[in-house]
Each structure stands twice: as C-alpha cells, then as structure tokens.
Design an enzyme around this catalytic site. Sequence first.
Site, PDB file in Angstrom:
ATOM      1  N   GLU A  10       0.965  -1.155   0.022  1.00  0.00           N
ATOM      2  CA  GLU A  10       0.089   0.222   0.049  1.00  0.00           C
ATOM      3  C   GLU A  10       0.821   1.295   0.004  1.00  0.00           C
ATOM      4  O   GLU A  10       0.579   2.157  -0.718  1.00  0.00           O
ATOM      5  CB  GLU A  10      -1.049   0.015   1.212  1.00  0.00           C
ATOM      6  N   ARG A  36      22.654 -13.661  20.807  1.00  0.00           N
ATOM      7  CA  ARG A  36      22.534 -15.001  20.575  1.00  0.00           C
ATOM      8  C   ARG A  36      23.587 -15.824  20.969  1.00  0.00           C
ATOM      9  O   ARG A  36      23.476 -17.146  20.983  1.00  0.00           O
ATOM     10  CB  ARG A  36      21.760 -15.332  19.396  1.00  0.00           C
ATOM     11  N   ARG A  80      15.007 -20.299  19.853  1.00  0.00           N
ATOM     12  CA  ARG A  80      14.655 -20.107  21.541  1.00  0.00           C
ATOM     13  C   ARG A  80      14.023 -21.464  21.998  1.00  0.00           C
ATOM     14  O   ARG A  80      12.819 -21.617  21.352  1.00  0.00           O
ATOM     15  CB  ARG A  80      14.229 -19.052  21.572  1.00  0.00           C
TER      16      ARG A  80
HETATM   17  N1  URA Z   1      14.032  -9.154  16.933  1.00  0.00           N
HETATM   18  C1  URA Z   1      14.546 -10.401  16.828  1.00  0.00           C
HETATM   19  O1  URA Z   1      13.648 -10.881  15.655  1.00  0.00           O
HETATM   20  N2  URA Z   1      15.210 -11.217  17.307  1.00  0.00           N
HETATM   21  C2  URA Z   1      15.793 -10.793  18.496  1.00  0.00           C
HETATM   22  O2  URA Z   1      16.508 -11.511  19.099  1.00  0.00           O
HETATM   23  C3  URA Z   1      15.619  -9.646  18.694  1.00  0.00           C
HETATM   24  C4  URA Z   1      14.753  -8.540  17.980  1.00  0.00           C
END
Ligand code: URA
Length: 258
Positions: free
Chosen positions: A85, A228, A173
């Site tokens: 859009e 991470r 995760r």
């Molecule tokens: N956004 C994400 O997609 N992953 C993260 O770890 C932090 C922000």
Amino acid sequence: MTSSDALYHIGFGRGDLGPQPPVLAFLSGDPGRARYIAERYLTGVKKLSENRGLNSYLGLLPNGRPALSATSGMGAPSLSIVVNELVQVGMRAIIRIGTCGSIQSHVEPGSIVITSAALCRQGAANDIAPIEYPAAADPFLTVALAEAAHTLGVEHHVGITASVDTFYEGQERTGSANPYLLRALRGITEEYRQLNVLNYEMESGTLLKMGSVYGFAAGCVCGVIAQRTEGEAVLLEAKATAVENAIRVAVEAAMRFA
Ligand code: URA
C-alpha cells in the site's frame, strides 16, 4: 479526516500527502517507534492514520524534504500488506528501522546491523517471488546507510541478516512456551554463525524481495538488542541506545539518498 482514496489497511491515500508528496518512508514494526521518529526527528508532522496499530505520520526531514514514518506491524505478512500500500501511494524508497539479535560475538548489543542481503526464511515472500529470488538491499541505499553510520560515529556492521518468521522457534529459542524444536532448527544459529550471517530479525527478507520485484529502493537498519552467542534474552538495557542509533542512521541516510 482522510481523503477518499485512503487504502484499506494503512488508512490514508495519495490525497492526504499534500502538494509536496514524500517518496521515502521509514518503516518500523512498532507503532510507538513510528510515532517517536515523527515527533523527534521530523518537523511539521501530520498524523495520517492510527488504523489497526499501523500508525503513519507525514513530516519534513531536517533538510526540508518530506518523509513518512509508518508502521509495518510484526512479521512479514503484515509488512507485505503495508509495503504494497505504501508503494501504491507513491513510495520509491523504504528504510526498515528495526531491532535484531546478534549471532556473532563481534556484533555487540547497542550497535547496528545494516542488511546488505537477507537469508529469507519467510512464507510471505514466497507469494511475491520464487524462494530462490535474491533478497538484496538497494546497493545505493545500503551505502548511504553505511556512510551515515560512519559520519555519525555509530558502531555498525554491514552484511547478511537471517530473516525468519518466528521469534522463538525460528530463532532457536527453547526458553518459551514450546521447548521442543524441530530437528531442522536445532543448531541453526551456530550454522548461520559459521556462514557469517550477522543477525536475526523478522521482516527484512520480504521487504528486500518486494523492493526488487516492485521496483523501489529497500534498505534495513536494525539495532542489536540480543546477543545470541550468549543467551536468548532481549537485553532491555541495550534497547534505547540500539534503537536511537538505528533511527539516527536511517534519518541521516535518507537525507543523503537522492
Ligand atoms: N528481534 C528479533 O527478531 N530477534 C531478536 O533476538 C531481537 C529482536
């Protein structure tokens, strides 16, 4: 009051953009960030809509050129609708300003990642182009972002982003409602780290493919708010700096980008 040509999801149309319509939009996942960018970085701001949480504002950059600050919502399906859009109302350049999780130890929380291309693991993108189609950022916009970061002295990294559909499973995760990971996802962060992928986020892959298919300049800058290589958590203490860095760089790049 919006014009009669308002588009269904974004809630405004070309008729709302005034005599000097913008061609560049900043695009945030978070409607609060879209409003913050408008209030803090643009002048003469006009609220275009606050429809479905897809807040959009029109204003002027510090160099006097018009720009939009719009909201994509979370994830690629919502982003794909908003971007479609925004292009219909005349946008020729879209800079995503997001947050991300680092998957390299040298990419530290608080710094920013400028995406040169994305490893795109997103279903929405497959409705727009074949899975093999490159998710590459506009090279000139990417250079503008990198030069802006350099000029502002913001710690930055330019490279490949893993753009995936889910925050939990897709980013490996396990400390969530679902501790079980599909075999295909176990070890994927380390694999990406070995492949020199810099970060995880959730929108750039689809945005960049849309840029090439639709013919607009797409770029992405994300503040790093998770590390991470060390854990799964979002590091709230890094968020304000990371987001402010990403916004400052995007605004400076927008002024440089012709
Ligand atoms: N956004 C994400 O997609 N992953 C993260 O770890 C932090 C922000």
